[in-house]
Scaffold this motif. Structure first.
Motif, PDB file in Angstrom:
ATOM      1  N   LEU A 329       0.830  -1.205   0.000  1.00  0.00           N
ATOM      2  CA  LEU A 329       0.000   0.000   0.000  1.00  0.00           C
ATOM      3  C   LEU A 329       0.866   1.257   0.000  1.00  0.00           C
ATOM      4  O   LEU A 329       0.546   2.243  -0.686  1.00  0.00           O
ATOM      5  CB  LEU A 329      -0.925  -0.002   1.212  1.00  0.00           C
ATOM      6  CG  LEU A 329      -1.920  -1.154   1.335  1.00  0.00           C
ATOM      7  CD1 LEU A 329      -2.735  -1.014   2.623  1.00  0.00           C
ATOM      8  CD2 LEU A 329      -2.853  -1.200   0.135  1.00  0.00           C
ATOM      9  N   VAL A 330       1.949   1.232   0.783  1.00  0.00           N
ATOM     10  CA  VAL A 330       2.848   2.389   0.846  1.00  0.00           C
ATOM     11  C   VAL A 330       3.445   2.682  -0.524  1.00  0.00           C
ATOM     12  O   VAL A 330       3.446   3.839  -0.988  1.00  0.00           O
ATOM     13  CB  VAL A 330       3.966   2.146   1.880  1.00  0.00           C
ATOM     14  CG1 VAL A 330       5.047   3.218   1.760  1.00  0.00           C
ATOM     15  CG2 VAL A 330       3.404   2.149   3.294  1.00  0.00           C
ATOM     16  N   VAL A 331       3.938   1.652  -1.185  1.00  0.00           N
ATOM     17  CA  VAL A 331       4.557   1.835  -2.507  1.00  0.00           C
ATOM     18  C   VAL A 331       3.523   2.337  -3.517  1.00  0.00           C
ATOM     19  O   VAL A 331       3.771   3.287  -4.273  1.00  0.00           O
ATOM     20  CB  VAL A 331       5.198   0.519  -2.991  1.00  0.00           C
ATOM     21  CG1 VAL A 331       5.659   0.648  -4.442  1.00  0.00           C
ATOM     22  CG2 VAL A 331       6.376   0.141  -2.096  1.00  0.00           C
ATOM     23  N   ALA A 332       2.345   1.701  -3.536  1.00  0.00           N
ATOM     24  CA  ALA A 332       1.302   2.103  -4.482  1.00  0.00           C
ATOM     25  C   ALA A 332       0.853   3.535  -4.218  1.00  0.00           C
ATOM     26  O   ALA A 332       0.671   4.325  -5.153  1.00  0.00           O
ATOM     27  CB  ALA A 332       0.114   1.147  -4.386  1.00  0.00           C
ATOM     28  N   GLY A 333       0.661   3.875  -2.939  1.00  0.00           N
ATOM     29  CA  GLY A 333       0.246   5.234  -2.608  1.00  0.00           C
ATOM     30  C   GLY A 333       1.294   6.266  -2.991  1.00  0.00           C
ATOM     31  O   GLY A 333       0.956   7.357  -3.468  1.00  0.00           O
ATOM     32  N   SER A 334       2.556   5.936  -2.786  1.00  0.00           N
ATOM     33  CA  SER A 334       3.640   6.856  -3.135  1.00  0.00           C
ATOM     34  C   SER A 334       3.695   7.092  -4.639  1.00  0.00           C
ATOM     35  O   SER A 334       3.947   8.216  -5.099  1.00  0.00           O
ATOM     36  CB  SER A 334       4.976   6.304  -2.636  1.00  0.00           C
ATOM     37  OG  SER A 334       4.970   6.159  -1.222  1.00  0.00           O
ATOM     38  N   ILE A 335       3.457   6.039  -5.414  1.00  0.00           N
ATOM     39  CA  ILE A 335       3.433   6.182  -6.880  1.00  0.00           C
ATOM     40  C   ILE A 335       2.300   7.108  -7.307  1.00  0.00           C
ATOM     41  O   ILE A 335       2.473   7.986  -8.161  1.00  0.00           O
ATOM     42  CB  ILE A 335       3.281   4.798  -7.540  1.00  0.00           C
ATOM     43  CG1 ILE A 335       4.553   3.966  -7.317  1.00  0.00           C
ATOM     44  CG2 ILE A 335       2.994   4.937  -9.036  1.00  0.00           C
ATOM     45  CD1 ILE A 335       4.429   2.525  -7.774  1.00  0.00           C
ATOM     46  N   ALA A 336       1.122   6.920  -6.692  1.00  0.00           N
ATOM     47  CA  ALA A 336      -0.024   7.781  -7.028  1.00  0.00           C
ATOM     48  C   ALA A 336       0.251   9.230  -6.631  1.00  0.00           C
ATOM     49  O   ALA A 336      -0.091  10.161  -7.378  1.00  0.00           O
ATOM     50  CB  ALA A 336      -1.282   7.267  -6.332  1.00  0.00           C
ATOM     51  N   ASP A 337       0.875   9.440  -5.461  1.00  0.00           N
ATOM     52  CA  ASP A 337       1.185  10.797  -5.022  1.00  0.00           C
ATOM     53  C   ASP A 337       2.144  11.484  -5.989  1.00  0.00           C
ATOM     54  O   ASP A 337       2.003  12.681  -6.281  1.00  0.00           O
ATOM     55  CB  ASP A 337       1.800  10.770  -3.624  1.00  0.00           C
ATOM     56  CG  ASP A 337       0.787  10.386  -2.553  1.00  0.00           C
ATOM     57  OD1 ASP A 337      -0.418  10.331  -2.866  1.00  0.00           O
ATOM     58  OD2 ASP A 337       1.212  10.112  -1.408  1.00  0.00           O
ATOM     59  N   ALA A 338       3.122  10.728  -6.478  1.00  0.00           N
ATOM     60  CA  ALA A 338       4.093  11.286  -7.420  1.00  0.00           C
ATOM     61  C   ALA A 338       3.462  11.575  -8.781  1.00  0.00           C
ATOM     62  O   ALA A 338       4.024  12.337  -9.573  1.00  0.00           O
ATOM     63  CB  ALA A 338       5.272  10.326  -7.580  1.00  0.00           C
ATOM     64  N   ASN A 339       2.299  10.980  -9.025  1.00  0.00           N
ATOM     65  CA  ASN A 339       1.593  11.149 -10.300  1.00  0.00           C
ATOM     66  C   ASN A 339       0.443  12.150 -10.164  1.00  0.00           C
ATOM     67  O   ASN A 339      -0.574  12.041 -10.846  1.00  0.00           O
ATOM     68  CB  ASN A 339       1.067   9.789 -10.778  1.00  0.00           C
ATOM     69  CG  ASN A 339       0.587   9.815 -12.225  1.00  0.00           C
ATOM     70  OD1 ASN A 339       1.134  10.556 -13.055  1.00  0.00           O
ATOM     71  ND2 ASN A 339      -0.431   9.031 -12.523  1.00  0.00           N
TER      72      ASN A 339
END
Length: 492
Positions: A329-339
């Motif tokens: 979840l952390v990795v997926a959320g971080s990717i979305a935040d960067a996008n």
């Protein structure tokens, strides 16, 4: 006029109070007590199951609450947190209720009283825009009575079953109750699909279910004359370090289950909306039930696995796996935040996988933690002086019942924390990534605590069995036992 079946007439007229119940008596257990315990377990599960469904009623109603209701996203998280908070707090008095009123009597009451919030929820949902946020908050608080059912049900079943079967019995009882969360979500999905503008249908179904649960409890359940939970036992529990440690662990297991159970559909709704789904509420409802279902179904097997290899070991490795699941979840959320906070199909898939794994693992650990509880007190009782065998048994049962209620309340408050942390994360960052970091960090802490106190040095208790054991060495002291022998077995 219809005539009731003979079996039902017999059940109604028999004495529903059982005296001198001793689940450790193997002969009595095999001669009929096992069937009595099973009958009470079945209806305990049914009552707790419906209670859990009503407790999580607003997690489903939130999907029906469009703009016409005047309830914001922020307020929906508060509504869910309120229901969770009240249900958690009520677990303390509900733990005492079976000892004061009897397991059967309280099961009847706890089912019937839930007709009130279910009927009120129907009223709110049938009149969009006519009732404000305060009304929804108040009714959600009353649905919290369904959360209290867990504590009274678990304390009751703990007294019915022998030590050697508690992991399986308590896991089955709790799992059957937990499954009320996905069942009401599935019913909500069906109603959204067939009649999206009629959420009152969900409430109507549960009005009938509550009546069935109350009547079934009246016919088939029993009261034990020596239920041993007490307010004194709860106070005594708080003096032991293990009580606080188990509460911490249960925040991570049941807190995760119930917290995500209330919040998952809302997180999915937000995510599907961001991903551009045409009908985000329907898309969320199609998936939201999967995690709670898997977590509920696997819970008895967490208890059964703990019966075999130890609750501490099962709980430790489960928290390790939960840490890695939260990392997804952390990795997926971080990717979305960067996008730019845009959730793509890949991120959405990772969210679903991560949450479903957390549901599955938290369900497994729910069962294993509840196996540790009676083992702790059984171990302490065996090392107490000044009590005979029956005194030790009563003390152990009393403390186990008390800790079941305390830990259940703490776990529920963990669910409140999950909803509040998610709300704060969305409010401040427009994403749940910060909340995911908090969850992952907590699982690391819980794994470390489990390893240090319960996994590296398993608790060993003496368990009465039918197997003969070697005679003690000459000159050694051994307390007489009422069974045919005893053998040491690592259970926690």
């Amino acid at each position: 006029m219809p005539v009731l079946p003979a079996s039902v007439r017999t059940a109604l007229t028999r004495d529903h109070t059982i005296t001198d119940w001793d689940p450790e008596d193997r002969k009595a257990w095999d001669s009929g007590n096992a069937e009595i315990a099973k009958r009470n377990l079945v209806w305990s599960v049914i009552c707790e199951h419906v209670g859990f469904s009503i407790w999580s009623l607003f997690s489903v109603m939130a999907l029906f609450m469009g703009p016409e209701y005047g309830i914001s996203l922020d307020q929906k998280f508060i509504i869910a947190a309120t229901a969770t908070f009240v249900g958690s707090c009520l677990r303390i008095p509900y733990t005492q209720a079976t000892a004061k009123f009897g397991g059967r009597n309280w099961a009847i009451f706890s089912a019937i009283v839930l007709l009130i919030p279910t009927g009120l929820t129907m009223m709110l949902m049938m009149n969009p825009g006519e009732f404000g946020f305060g009304w929804f908050l108040a009714v959600a608080a009353i649905t919290g009575f369904g959360g209290g059912n867990f504590a009274s049900s678990m304390t009751n079943i703990n007294a019915f079953y022998p030590q050697r079967l508690k992991g399986w019995a308590l896991g089955l009882n709790a799992g059957g109750g937990n499954i009320g969360v996905p069942v009401i979500q599935l019913i909500g999905l069906l109603v959204i699909w067939l009649a999206a503008d009629q959420p009152e249908i969900v409430c109507a179904i549960y009005l009938v279910a509550l009546a069935v649960a109350g009547i079934g409890a009246a016919i088939y359940m029993d009261n034990l004359d020596h239920q041993t939970s007490s307010a004194r036992a709860m106070l005594d529990c708080l003096k032991h370090r293990d009580t606080w440690l188990i509460c911490l662990l249960y925040v991570g297991t049941f807190g995760s289950f119930i917290g995500f159970g209330f919040a998952f559909s809302q997180v999915l709704n937000i995510s599907f909306t961001s991903a551009g789904a045409a009908k985000p509420a329907l898309a969320a409802a199609q998936i939201a039930w999967i995690g709670p279902l898997l977590g509920s179904v696997i819970r008895p097997y967490g208890g059964k696995l703990a019966d075999r290899i130890g609750g501490g070991k099962v709980t430790f490795w489960t928290f390790i796996a939960m840490t890695f699941s939260a990392a997804i979840l952390v990795v997926a959320g971080s990717i979305a935040d960067a996008n730019g906070k845009v959730i793509t199909g890949g991120v959405l898939t990772a969210f679903i996988v991560g949450f479903v794994l957390l549901f599955l693992l938290s369900g497994l650990a729910n069962g294993s933690v509840y196996k540790i509880i009676p083992t702790i007190w059984e171990h302490k009782a065996q090392n107490m002086s000044g009590l005979n065998a029956m005194g030790k048994t009563k003390w152990s049962r009393s403390m186990s019942g008390a800790l079941i209620g305390i830990a259940g309340a703490a776990g529920g408050l963990g669910g409140v924390g999950i909803n509040l942390v998610l709300r704060a994360s969305y409010k401040s960052n427009q994403s749940a990534t910060v909340a995911f970091w908090v969850f992952m960090s907590f699982y690391v802490l819980a794994a470390a605590v489990t390893w240090w106190f319960y996994a590296r040095r398993p608790i060993v208790v003496g368990e009465t069995t039918d197997l003969p054991v070697a005679a003690p060495a000459e000159g050694s002291a051994q307390e007489p036992t009422t069974g045919s022998g005893s053998t040491d077995k690592a259970l926690a």
